[in-house]
Design a protein around this motif. Structure first.
Motif, short mmCIF file in Angstrom:
data_model
loop_
_atom_site.label_atom_id
_atom_site.label_comp_id
_atom_site.label_asym_id
_atom_site.label_seq_id
_atom_site.Cartn_x
_atom_site.Cartn_y
_atom_site.Cartn_z
N GLN A 99 6.82 2.73 -63.08
CA GLN A 99 5.98 3.73 -63.75
C GLN A 99 5.42 3.16 -65.07
O GLN A 99 5.42 3.82 -66.11
N LEU A 100 4.93 1.92 -64.99
CA LEU A 100 4.42 1.25 -66.19
C LEU A 100 3.20 1.94 -66.78
O LEU A 100 2.96 1.86 -67.98
N ASN A 101 2.43 2.61 -65.95
CA ASN A 101 1.25 3.31 -66.43
C ASN A 101 1.43 4.82 -66.41
O ASN A 101 0.47 5.57 -66.55
N GLY A 102 2.69 5.24 -66.25
CA GLY A 102 2.98 6.66 -66.21
C GLY A 102 4.04 7.03 -67.21
O GLY A 102 3.87 6.87 -68.42
N ALA A 103 5.18 7.52 -66.70
CA ALA A 103 6.25 8.00 -67.58
C ALA A 103 6.80 6.91 -68.49
O ALA A 103 7.29 7.19 -69.58
N ASN A 104 6.74 5.64 -68.04
CA ASN A 104 7.30 4.54 -68.83
C ASN A 104 6.21 3.66 -69.46
O ASN A 104 6.41 2.47 -69.68
N LEU A 140 6.10 -6.58 -59.15
CA LEU A 140 6.12 -5.39 -59.99
C LEU A 140 4.75 -4.73 -59.95
O LEU A 140 3.73 -5.41 -60.11
N ARG A 141 4.73 -3.42 -59.80
CA ARG A 141 3.47 -2.68 -59.79
C ARG A 141 2.99 -2.38 -61.22
O ARG A 141 3.76 -2.41 -62.16
N GLY A 142 1.71 -2.08 -61.31
CA GLY A 142 1.15 -1.56 -62.57
C GLY A 142 0.88 -2.57 -63.65
O GLY A 142 0.85 -2.21 -64.83
N GLY A 143 0.65 -3.82 -63.29
CA GLY A 143 0.36 -4.82 -64.31
C GLY A 143 -1.01 -4.63 -64.94
O GLY A 143 -2.00 -4.42 -64.23
N THR A 144 -1.07 -4.67 -66.25
CA THR A 144 -2.34 -4.64 -66.98
C THR A 144 -2.33 -5.78 -67.99
O THR A 144 -1.26 -6.19 -68.45
N ASP A 145 -3.48 -6.29 -68.32
CA ASP A 145 -3.58 -7.49 -69.14
C ASP A 145 -2.78 -7.37 -70.44
O ASP A 145 -2.97 -6.43 -71.22
N THR A 187 18.61 -11.31 -68.92
CA THR A 187 17.27 -10.72 -68.97
C THR A 187 16.22 -11.72 -68.52
O THR A 187 16.38 -12.94 -68.67
N VAL A 188 15.13 -11.18 -67.99
CA VAL A 188 13.94 -11.97 -67.65
C VAL A 188 12.76 -11.29 -68.33
O VAL A 188 12.53 -10.09 -68.15
N GLU A 189 12.03 -12.05 -69.11
CA GLU A 189 10.91 -11.51 -69.88
C GLU A 189 9.60 -11.94 -69.23
O GLU A 189 9.41 -13.10 -68.90
N LEU A 190 8.70 -10.95 -69.04
CA LEU A 190 7.44 -11.23 -68.36
C LEU A 190 6.26 -10.64 -69.13
O LEU A 190 6.41 -9.66 -69.86
N VAL A 191 5.09 -11.24 -68.92
CA VAL A 191 3.85 -10.70 -69.45
C VAL A 191 2.81 -10.78 -68.33
O VAL A 191 2.84 -11.71 -67.51
N TYR A 192 1.91 -9.80 -68.28
CA TYR A 192 0.92 -9.79 -67.20
C TYR A 192 -0.35 -10.49 -67.63
O TYR A 192 -0.92 -10.21 -68.70
N ASP A 193 -0.80 -11.42 -66.79
CA ASP A 193 -2.04 -12.16 -67.02
C ASP A 193 -3.14 -11.48 -66.22
O ASP A 193 -3.23 -11.65 -65.00
N GLY A 194 -3.98 -10.70 -66.91
CA GLY A 194 -5.01 -9.95 -66.21
C GLY A 194 -6.04 -10.84 -65.55
O GLY A 194 -6.55 -10.52 -64.47
N ALA A 251 -5.60 -13.79 -64.21
CA ALA A 251 -5.02 -14.38 -63.01
C ALA A 251 -4.44 -13.33 -62.07
O ALA A 251 -4.05 -13.65 -60.95
N SER A 252 -4.35 -12.08 -62.52
CA SER A 252 -3.79 -10.98 -61.73
C SER A 252 -2.38 -11.29 -61.23
O SER A 252 -2.08 -11.23 -60.03
N LYS A 253 -1.49 -11.62 -62.18
CA LYS A 253 -0.09 -11.87 -61.82
C LYS A 253 0.78 -11.81 -63.07
O LYS A 253 0.30 -11.95 -64.20
N TRP A 254 2.07 -11.59 -62.84
CA TRP A 254 3.06 -11.60 -63.91
C TRP A 254 3.49 -13.03 -64.19
O TRP A 254 3.64 -13.83 -63.26
N ILE A 255 3.73 -13.35 -65.45
CA ILE A 255 4.18 -14.69 -65.83
C ILE A 255 5.54 -14.56 -66.50
O ILE A 255 5.72 -13.78 -67.45
N VAL A 256 6.53 -15.30 -66.00
CA VAL A 256 7.86 -15.33 -66.64
C VAL A 256 7.76 -16.20 -67.88
O VAL A 256 7.38 -17.37 -67.82
N ILE A 257 8.10 -15.63 -69.04
CA ILE A 257 8.00 -16.39 -70.28
C ILE A 257 9.36 -16.72 -70.89
O ILE A 257 9.44 -17.57 -71.77
#
Length: 204
Positions: A113-118, A138-143, A185-192, A194-200
């Motif tokens: 619920q990245l673009n909703g409740a969370n 993971l759903r809901g990735g935005t840049d 923990t695994v930390e990620l950021v979304y690359d808009g 490239a349309s994918k999550w990147i593990v940082i």
């Protein structure tokens, strides 16, 4: 004579009413530029407004009033306008049950619920896993969206490399798939672009 006078009065009233309905009215100005043009300040009191506001109103450089959109970094809830926390050291946390039925169970395209409740949550605490498990999307990735997946169970959490069934939800681990050794923990950021999550970052 009275009939003629009445008829003339009616015609004048009709024409005058039509003029008023299409006229521009000025308050404090003799040259109104809109249907209602107010030159000066305005005060509204005792509105007794019990409805919920869903829009804001503002003026442009020419003074014309119009609706103002509420951006993604703001929220308008119950007539209260709030801004996102600008202090990046403060992270909101949400707990997410991750019950596993068998070892190495794969969770594809998890909906957090990245673009909703969370929408304002950064840290997602995964609990309830009794077996090692994998995440492949993971759903809901935005840049620029930043999330931290916190595996709170004493099992391994594996992140699968570019294996989601929905390409836009894939996770790039920058090489082979990677995992936490138990709690971590695994930390990620979304690359808009490239349309994918990147593990940082990965922390055990």
């Amino acid at each position: 004579m009275k009939k003629k006078y009445f008829l003339k009065s009616f015609i004048l009233l009709f024409l005058f009413s039509g003029f008023i309905s299409n006229a521009q009215v000025g308050i404090g100005t003799s040259n109104p530029l809109s249907t209602l043009h107010v030159e000066g300040t305005m005060r509204v009191t005792n509105t007794n407004n019990t409805t919920t506001t869903t829009k804001l109103t503002g003026t442009c450089s020419q003074g014309v009033m119009a609706d103002v959109s509420v951006g993604s970094n703001l929220s308008l809830v119950n007539n209260v306008l709030s801004a996102a926390d600008s202090d990046n050291s403060k992270y909101r946390i949400a707990t997410v049950p991750m019950p596993t039925l068998f070892s190495n169970q794969v969770f594809d395209n998890i909906d957090l619920q990245l673009n909703g409740a969370n929408a304002g949550v950064v840290v997602f605490r995964f609990i309830g896993s009794g077996h090692n498990f994998s995440i492949s999307g993971l759903r809901g990735g935005t840049d620029g969206r930043h999330v931290i997946l916190y595996n709170a169970s004493a099992v391994n959490m594996k992140i699968n490399h570019l294996s989601s069934s929905v390409p836009a939800n894939t996770i790039d681990t920058i090489g082979a798939s990677t995992s936490t050794s138990g709690v971590g923990t695994v930390e990620l950021v979304y690359d808009g672009a490239a349309s994918k999550w990147i593990v940082i970052a990965i922390r055990d």
